[in-house]
Enzyme design. Sequence first.
Site, PDB file in Angstrom:
ATOM      1  N   VAL A  14       0.734  -1.075   0.005  1.00  0.00           N
ATOM      2  CA  VAL A  14      -0.214   0.005   0.003  1.00  0.00           C
ATOM      3  C   VAL A  14       0.786   1.262   0.156  1.00  0.00           C
ATOM      4  CG1 VAL A  14      -1.587   1.369   1.535  1.00  0.00           C
ATOM      5  CG2 VAL A  14      -1.939  -0.947   0.960  1.00  0.00           C
ATOM      6  N   ASP A  32      10.534   3.447   6.183  1.00  0.00           N
ATOM      7  CA  ASP A  32      10.086   1.907   6.570  1.00  0.00           C
ATOM      8  C   ASP A  32      11.064   1.656   7.800  1.00  0.00           C
ATOM      9  OD1 ASP A  32       8.280  -0.148   5.030  1.00  0.00           O
ATOM     10  OD2 ASP A  32       9.648  -0.851   6.622  1.00  0.00           O
ATOM     11  N   ARG A  37      14.521  -3.348   3.284  1.00  0.00           N
ATOM     12  CA  ARG A  37      13.562  -2.835   2.119  1.00  0.00           C
ATOM     13  C   ARG A  37      13.936  -1.355   1.820  1.00  0.00           C
ATOM     14  NH1 ARG A  37       9.478  -3.639  -1.485  1.00  0.00           N
ATOM     15  NH2 ARG A  37       7.660  -2.218  -1.127  1.00  0.00           N
ATOM     16  N   THR A  82      -1.763  -4.442   9.483  1.00  0.00           N
ATOM     17  CA  THR A  82      -2.701  -4.766  10.768  1.00  0.00           C
ATOM     18  C   THR A  82      -2.950  -6.240  10.464  1.00  0.00           C
ATOM     19  OG1 THR A  82      -4.419  -3.931   9.086  1.00  0.00           O
ATOM     20  CG2 THR A  82      -3.869  -2.362  11.008  1.00  0.00           C
ATOM     21  N   THR A 117      -6.137  -0.977   7.701  1.00  0.00           N
ATOM     22  CA  THR A 117      -7.378  -1.342   7.912  1.00  0.00           C
ATOM     23  C   THR A 117      -7.699  -1.684   9.288  1.00  0.00           C
ATOM     24  OG1 THR A 117      -7.289  -2.328   5.662  1.00  0.00           O
ATOM     25  CG2 THR A 117      -9.206  -2.956   7.071  1.00  0.00           C
ATOM     26  N   CYS A 257      -5.707  -9.345   3.786  1.00  0.00           N
ATOM     27  CA  CYS A 257      -6.935  -8.530   3.942  1.00  0.00           C
ATOM     28  C   CYS A 257      -8.136  -9.208   4.100  1.00  0.00           C
ATOM     29  CB  CYS A 257      -7.015  -7.528   2.626  1.00  0.00           C
ATOM     30  SG  CYS A 257      -5.847  -6.492   2.507  1.00  0.00           S
ATOM     31  N   ARG A 322       1.675 -13.952   1.868  1.00  0.00           N
ATOM     32  CA  ARG A 322       1.130 -13.718   3.330  1.00  0.00           C
ATOM     33  C   ARG A 322      -0.176 -14.562   3.469  1.00  0.00           C
ATOM     34  NH1 ARG A 322       0.820  -7.272   3.183  1.00  0.00           N
ATOM     35  NH2 ARG A 322       0.212  -7.694   1.270  1.00  0.00           N
TER      36      ARG A 322
HETATM   37  N1  NAD Z   1      -2.181  -5.370   0.535  1.00  0.00           N
HETATM   38  C1  NAD Z   1      -3.060  -4.755   0.137  1.00  0.00           C
HETATM   39  O1  NAD Z   1      -3.507  -4.830  -1.019  1.00  0.00           O
HETATM   40  C2  NAD Z   1      -3.840  -3.883   0.800  1.00  0.00           C
HETATM   41  C3  NAD Z   1      -5.346  -3.438   0.421  1.00  0.00           C
HETATM   42  C4  NAD Z   1      -6.013  -2.421   1.114  1.00  0.00           C
HETATM   43  C5  NAD Z   1      -5.412  -2.205   2.341  1.00  0.00           C
HETATM   44  N2  NAD Z   1      -4.435  -2.715   2.986  1.00  0.00           N
HETATM   45  C6  NAD Z   1      -4.242  -2.482   4.265  1.00  0.00           C
HETATM   46  O2  NAD Z   1      -2.962  -1.789   4.136  1.00  0.00           O
HETATM   47  C7  NAD Z   1      -2.157  -1.934   5.526  1.00  0.00           C
HETATM   48  C8  NAD Z   1      -0.739  -2.168   4.746  1.00  0.00           C
HETATM   49  O3  NAD Z   1      -0.836  -3.344   4.099  1.00  0.00           O
HETATM   50  P1  NAD Z   1       0.493  -3.710   3.044  1.00  0.00           P
HETATM   51  O4  NAD Z   1      -0.120  -4.751   2.317  1.00  0.00           O
HETATM   52  O5  NAD Z   1       1.045  -2.381   2.538  1.00  0.00           O
HETATM   53  O6  NAD Z   1       1.455  -4.411   4.089  1.00  0.00           O
HETATM   54  P2  NAD Z   1       3.064  -4.741   3.915  1.00  0.00           P
HETATM   55  O7  NAD Z   1       3.172  -5.731   4.762  1.00  0.00           O
HETATM   56  O8  NAD Z   1       3.058  -4.912   2.542  1.00  0.00           O
HETATM   57  O9  NAD Z   1       3.807  -3.563   4.268  1.00  0.00           O
HETATM   58  C9  NAD Z   1       3.839  -2.994   5.414  1.00  0.00           C
HETATM   59  C10 NAD Z   1       5.290  -2.336   5.638  1.00  0.00           C
HETATM   60  O10 NAD Z   1       5.211  -1.382   6.633  1.00  0.00           O
HETATM   61  C11 NAD Z   1       6.546  -1.632   7.291  1.00  0.00           C
HETATM   62  N3  NAD Z   1       6.513  -1.295   8.869  1.00  0.00           N
HETATM   63  C12 NAD Z   1       5.916  -2.358   9.635  1.00  0.00           C
HETATM   64  N4  NAD Z   1       5.793  -1.524  10.914  1.00  0.00           N
HETATM   65  C13 NAD Z   1       6.346  -0.464  10.724  1.00  0.00           C
HETATM   66  C14 NAD Z   1       6.674   0.770  11.584  1.00  0.00           C
HETATM   67  N5  NAD Z   1       6.194   0.765  12.809  1.00  0.00           N
HETATM   68  N6  NAD Z   1       6.993   1.843  11.022  1.00  0.00           N
HETATM   69  C15 NAD Z   1       7.447   2.009   9.853  1.00  0.00           C
HETATM   70  N7  NAD Z   1       7.299   0.691   8.962  1.00  0.00           N
HETATM   71  C16 NAD Z   1       6.618  -0.295   9.200  1.00  0.00           C
HETATM   72  C17 NAD Z   1       7.053  -3.082   7.067  1.00  0.00           C
HETATM   73  O11 NAD Z   1       8.365  -3.032   7.113  1.00  0.00           O
HETATM   74  C18 NAD Z   1       6.405  -3.086   5.526  1.00  0.00           C
HETATM   75  O12 NAD Z   1       7.563  -2.904   4.495  1.00  0.00           O
HETATM   76  C19 NAD Z   1      -2.622  -3.160   6.326  1.00  0.00           C
HETATM   77  O13 NAD Z   1      -3.639  -2.492   7.309  1.00  0.00           O
HETATM   78  C20 NAD Z   1      -3.660  -3.620   5.154  1.00  0.00           C
HETATM   79  O14 NAD Z   1      -4.821  -4.484   5.933  1.00  0.00           O
HETATM   80  C21 NAD Z   1      -3.673  -3.674   2.109  1.00  0.00           C
END
Ligand code: NAD
Length: 421
Positions: A14, A32, A37, A82, A117, A257, A322
Amino acid sequence: MKHTNIAVIGLGYVGLPLAVALARHFPTTGFDISQERIAELHRGFDRTDEVEPARLRASTLKLSATPADIAGAAIYIVTVPTPVSDDNEPDLGPVMSACGTVGRLMAKGAVVVFESTVYPGVTENICGPELERLSGLKCGVDFFLGYSPERINPGDREHTVERITKVVAGQTPEVTELLAKVYGSVTTGGVFCAASIRVAEAAKVIENSQRDINIAFINEITMIFEKLGISIYDVLDASATKWNFLNFKPGLVGGHCIGVDPFYLARCAQDNGHHPEIILAGRRINDAMGPWVAERVAAQLPPQSRILMLGLTFKENVPDLRNSKVVDVIRALRQMGHSVEVHDPFADSDEARHEYAETLTPSLDGATGFDCIIGAVPHAPYLAFTEESFTTLVRPGGLVADVKGMWRGMDVPDALRLWRL
Ligand SMILES: NC(=O)c1ccc[n+]([C@@H]2O[C@H](COP(=O)([O-])OP(=O)(O)OC[C@H]3O[C@@H](n4cnc5c(N)ncnc54)[C@H](O)[C@@H]3O)[C@@H](O)[C@H]2O)c1
């Protein structure tokens, strides 16, 4: 406005595409906690495969794993994971940790927007107080909250962050207006201002829960029709001719998700004195699908069969491992005494080893003589299989198991048996 400094916290599926899109309009820093990364992104490599190397290298996005680099931003956007714990409880640890980073660094007047989310109330009742505690600033006076749910979908090149309708909500009308302008400059899909932050949080969590419940219904009828010897795909072809039939497909519901967010909604319901029936029933049915598929396939096989699993990622044509439910099928088959090799053309082998202790078969070249192949994820290379591919991979009399209906249009050679949902 164009000088508004933005910091995006968490550069995953995201955060990275959003940060790259924002950087085209605003001075933007992506932060990050993973140094690895950040180093990869500096080299122009995005392991999530959402931003191409050329776009990443051409972007003005600043990248950092050093919190001080995001001090004093006007807008912080939090896009950290999350997940749920082993007992399916919301794990707000990463969100709290991101609040810690922002709370220690933000200046008066900052707006902190959450995209992760969550369930209604997390932004205002949990994140707001945490930010107040760490910053010594007053929420709604010295700094402001916002929420904007993310709708992008891994591997989906059509519904990108530049094209989808963005729901936004701010703590005050002025913050909502600011967010509408910021996100409005990024997307051509328009902006929808939700009635409140809680409404925006609720909208996102029900979008994914609705999908989960609909798939659960199809999975349940798949199980019923399998007993009757009717293929769910044949039934869906017929039912889909009705104008208002919702055309969901059966499947293993994994990923970050759909299989996770309903537990956030369920927790919120329980905390507010309501026991959610359909939400948790949907989760139970979908989580039972992996072992059920394993049992159905095993019923067609002799003991100690040699099986090749095709696909490990949670969906087709992405490297995202995941919460993959293919793993449930593999583990159940092994428990029954079968041996299972796993191939996936998109998954990262180190990640597969790290996450699931699975050693991926690097290539299908030379793979032959299996008692059974299981088409678990409809990756493009598997869709391109020919009759010859089946004959090479499967021994005469062996089984082709098609979990996703991906080989429906093809003839399986006479010497082989076919099982599909
Ligand atoms: N993947 C999707 O398609 C999608 C779609 C809609 C919503 N979401 C929501 O968006 C959010 C993020 O999902 P994602 O898929 O991008 O996750 P992800 O695991 O791909 O990425 C999360 C990133 O955050 C970093 N991170 C973790 N803790 C951190 C912190 N305290 N400070 C800074 N960086 C930190 C991690 O190193 C990682 O690079 C979640 O809540 C998810 O439910 C995801």
